[in-house]
Scaffold this active site. Sequence first.
Site, PDB file in Angstrom:
ATOM      1  N   CYS A 117       0.684  -1.192   0.094  1.00  0.00           N
ATOM      2  CA  CYS A 117       0.095  -0.163   0.051  1.00  0.00           C
ATOM      3  C   CYS A 117       0.784   1.434   0.026  1.00  0.00           C
ATOM      4  O   CYS A 117       0.350   2.372  -0.136  1.00  0.00           O
ATOM      5  CB  CYS A 117      -0.781  -0.069   1.224  1.00  0.00           C
ATOM      6  SG  CYS A 117      -1.967  -1.491   1.163  1.00  0.00           S
ATOM      7  N   HIS A 257      -3.541   6.854   2.570  1.00  0.00           N
ATOM      8  CA  HIS A 257      -4.170   5.676   2.015  1.00  0.00           C
ATOM      9  C   HIS A 257      -5.465   5.124   2.495  1.00  0.00           C
ATOM     10  O   HIS A 257      -5.957   5.578   3.584  1.00  0.00           O
ATOM     11  CB  HIS A 257      -3.178   4.665   2.699  1.00  0.00           C
ATOM     12  CG  HIS A 257      -3.490   3.212   2.245  1.00  0.00           C
ATOM     13  ND1 HIS A 257      -3.784   2.921   0.885  1.00  0.00           N
ATOM     14  CD2 HIS A 257      -3.434   1.976   2.943  1.00  0.00           C
ATOM     15  CE1 HIS A 257      -4.113   1.637   0.718  1.00  0.00           C
ATOM     16  NE2 HIS A 257      -3.815   1.077   2.192  1.00  0.00           N
ATOM     17  N   ASN A 287     -10.177  -0.605  -0.862  1.00  0.00           N
ATOM     18  CA  ASN A 287      -8.827  -0.490  -0.625  1.00  0.00           C
ATOM     19  C   ASN A 287      -8.030  -1.033  -2.120  1.00  0.00           C
ATOM     20  O   ASN A 287      -8.071  -2.253  -2.113  1.00  0.00           O
ATOM     21  CB  ASN A 287      -8.149  -1.291   0.515  1.00  0.00           C
ATOM     22  CG  ASN A 287      -6.763  -1.046   0.814  1.00  0.00           C
ATOM     23  OD1 ASN A 287      -6.015  -0.728  -0.196  1.00  0.00           O
ATOM     24  ND2 ASN A 287      -6.231  -1.560   2.022  1.00  0.00           N
TER      25      ASN A 287
HETATM   26  O1  UT7 Z   1      -4.064  -1.887   3.503  1.00  0.00           O
HETATM   27  C1  UT7 Z   1      -3.057  -2.221   4.018  1.00  0.00           C
HETATM   28  C2  UT7 Z   1      -2.830  -2.127   5.606  1.00  0.00           C
HETATM   29  N1  UT7 Z   1      -4.396  -2.770   6.051  1.00  0.00           N
HETATM   30  C3  UT7 Z   1      -4.945  -2.071   6.854  1.00  0.00           C
HETATM   31  O2  UT7 Z   1      -4.673  -1.178   7.295  1.00  0.00           O
HETATM   32  C4  UT7 Z   1      -6.345  -2.869   7.404  1.00  0.00           C
HETATM   33  C5  UT7 Z   1      -6.247  -2.766   8.924  1.00  0.00           C
HETATM   34  N2  UT7 Z   1      -7.270  -3.581   9.382  1.00  0.00           N
HETATM   35  C6  UT7 Z   1      -8.831  -3.285   9.151  1.00  0.00           C
HETATM   36  O3  UT7 Z   1      -9.091  -2.403   8.546  1.00  0.00           O
HETATM   37  C7  UT7 Z   1      -9.629  -4.204  10.198  1.00  0.00           C
HETATM   38  O4  UT7 Z   1      -9.072  -4.715  11.114  1.00  0.00           O
HETATM   39  C8  UT7 Z   1     -10.776  -5.039   9.294  1.00  0.00           C
HETATM   40  C9  UT7 Z   1     -11.613  -4.156   8.298  1.00  0.00           C
HETATM   41  C10 UT7 Z   1      -9.555  -5.689   8.534  1.00  0.00           C
HETATM   42  C11 UT7 Z   1     -11.648  -5.706  10.347  1.00  0.00           C
HETATM   43  O5  UT7 Z   1     -12.204  -4.919  11.219  1.00  0.00           O
HETATM   44  P1  UT7 Z   1     -12.062  -5.085  12.656  1.00  0.00           P
HETATM   45  O6  UT7 Z   1     -12.987  -4.391  13.491  1.00  0.00           O
HETATM   46  O7  UT7 Z   1     -10.497  -5.174  13.238  1.00  0.00           O
HETATM   47  O8  UT7 Z   1     -12.774  -6.653  13.094  1.00  0.00           O
HETATM   48  P2  UT7 Z   1     -12.003  -8.031  13.544  1.00  0.00           P
HETATM   49  O9  UT7 Z   1     -10.981  -8.461  12.779  1.00  0.00           O
HETATM   50  O10 UT7 Z   1     -11.543  -7.723  15.008  1.00  0.00           O
HETATM   51  O11 UT7 Z   1     -13.256  -8.910  13.804  1.00  0.00           O
HETATM   52  C12 UT7 Z   1     -14.473  -8.651  14.523  1.00  0.00           C
HETATM   53  C13 UT7 Z   1     -15.710  -9.405  14.165  1.00  0.00           C
HETATM   54  C14 UT7 Z   1     -15.276 -10.940  14.245  1.00  0.00           C
HETATM   55  O12 UT7 Z   1     -16.117 -11.600  15.040  1.00  0.00           O
HETATM   56  P3  UT7 Z   1     -16.159 -12.255  16.713  1.00  0.00           P
HETATM   57  O13 UT7 Z   1     -14.851 -13.042  16.669  1.00  0.00           O
HETATM   58  O14 UT7 Z   1     -16.224 -10.902  17.330  1.00  0.00           O
HETATM   59  O15 UT7 Z   1     -17.361 -13.004  16.664  1.00  0.00           O
HETATM   60  C15 UT7 Z   1     -15.135 -11.302  12.981  1.00  0.00           C
HETATM   61  O16 UT7 Z   1     -15.199 -12.654  12.640  1.00  0.00           O
HETATM   62  O17 UT7 Z   1     -16.310  -9.318  13.152  1.00  0.00           O
HETATM   63  C16 UT7 Z   1     -16.105 -10.656  12.399  1.00  0.00           C
HETATM   64  N3  UT7 Z   1     -16.085 -10.295  10.873  1.00  0.00           N
HETATM   65  C17 UT7 Z   1     -17.002 -10.031  10.099  1.00  0.00           C
HETATM   66  N4  UT7 Z   1     -18.241 -10.254  10.334  1.00  0.00           N
HETATM   67  C18 UT7 Z   1     -18.740  -9.578   9.072  1.00  0.00           C
HETATM   68  C19 UT7 Z   1     -14.774 -10.184  10.176  1.00  0.00           C
HETATM   69  N5  UT7 Z   1     -14.955 -10.013   9.039  1.00  0.00           N
HETATM   70  C20 UT7 Z   1     -16.261  -9.758   8.925  1.00  0.00           C
HETATM   71  C21 UT7 Z   1     -17.271  -9.620   7.800  1.00  0.00           C
HETATM   72  N6  UT7 Z   1     -18.431  -9.427   8.031  1.00  0.00           N
HETATM   73  N7  UT7 Z   1     -16.612  -9.223   6.485  1.00  0.00           N
END
Ligand code: UT7
Length: 324
Positions: A117, A257, A287
């Site tokens: 990125c 970004h 992204n």
């Molecule tokens: O560009 C390069 C650098 N990359 C970034 O900067 C990305 C950085 N990270 C992020 O943007 C976020 O961490 C994500 C968008 C990838 C994920 O969001 P989050 O708020 O960190 O979610 P999480 O991974 O902590 O997941 C929270 C919950 C989980 O469920 P439980 O364990 O709480 O029951 C996940 O299983 O949300 C669930 N989950 C989803 N639910 C519905 C994860 N993905 C999804 C989804 N739809 N697509």
Amino acid sequence: MSNKIRAAITGVQGWVPETRLTNLDLEKMVDTNDEWIQSRTGIKERRILRTPGWATSDMCVEAVKGLLEKTSTKPGEIDLVIIGTITGDMIFPDTANTVCDKIGASNAFGYDINAACSGFLYALATGSQFIETGRFSKVIVIGADMMSSIINYKDRNTCVIFGDGAGAVLLEPHRDGNGIMDFVLRSDGSGREFLHMKAGGSLHPPTAETVAREEHFVYQEGKRVFKYAVEGMTGTVNEILRRNKMTVDDVHWVVPHQANMRIINSVAEHLHIPMEKVTVNIQKYGNTTAATLPLCLWEFGPQFKKGDNIILTAFGGGFTWGRC
Ligand code: UT7
């Protein structure tokens, strides 16, 4: 006014594929929903390249064609093409050379930069050096990624985030004080654990087993990367302001970004920069990895005024990060 040569961005052009992949489409593919995606990422839809036989180089070619037309530049005048990308057409040769061939830039050479990125930022910093030394007068810098080619559309952790696109800028020498003033680039290879594509390289060459284990897709520990991204994207902005004797009040635009709307909001909040000064188009494109910055410049460029101070900031796989 100064006599120092600066690399000025004298033209910007973006290109995104026509096909839209909406949150509602994704609801039919994985266990997710529009509400979760919008509230956790800010994304409504992303563009996906579906043209048969097309790859990253073709998106670059479309962006460069528009750029050459806009800036009345002939392909033969281009000295150098640098592409930030992690989804080149092939492992080798590099995609920049393919682009030079396809656009007829017969006097140019080209190469790719793999910084995920932060690829556009790294490429911009690199390209600007060839201008500042007086060596070259027309350098094209591109950020382009066809993320759909390395995304597992069964993995809801990653498939809702990424999209495809390309953006290109022309760098030319300016002596009127306008142009790229400074950049800070950083990397920390220990971050490879949290964001990578495991197989396909020399460490894990492609085999039937790597394919069966789905190792040719993006792997990301989102929560972990999120934390590093906010720190990385804010930290050195202050450093660059300080060393250019500026404060946030001197900044007219921040071009971040586009990884996650919550990251963008956090960065603006940490820096005490109002959101009116921050470029956002993540809702439309998701992204697009190396393409997010030039796609923002393309879309918001018409609002920039001569003399505006603009900060570009990115964080990505590697880890790599920086600002300019
Ligand atoms: O560009 C390069 C650098 N990359 C970034 O900067 C990305 C950085 N990270 C992020 O943007 C976020 O961490 C994500 C968008 C990838 C994920 O969001 P989050 O708020 O960190 O979610 P999480 O991974 O902590 O997941 C929270 C919950 C989980 O469920 P439980 O364990 O709480 O029951 C996940 O299983 O949300 C669930 N989950 C989803 N639910 C519905 C994860 N993905 C999804 C989804 N739809 N697509």
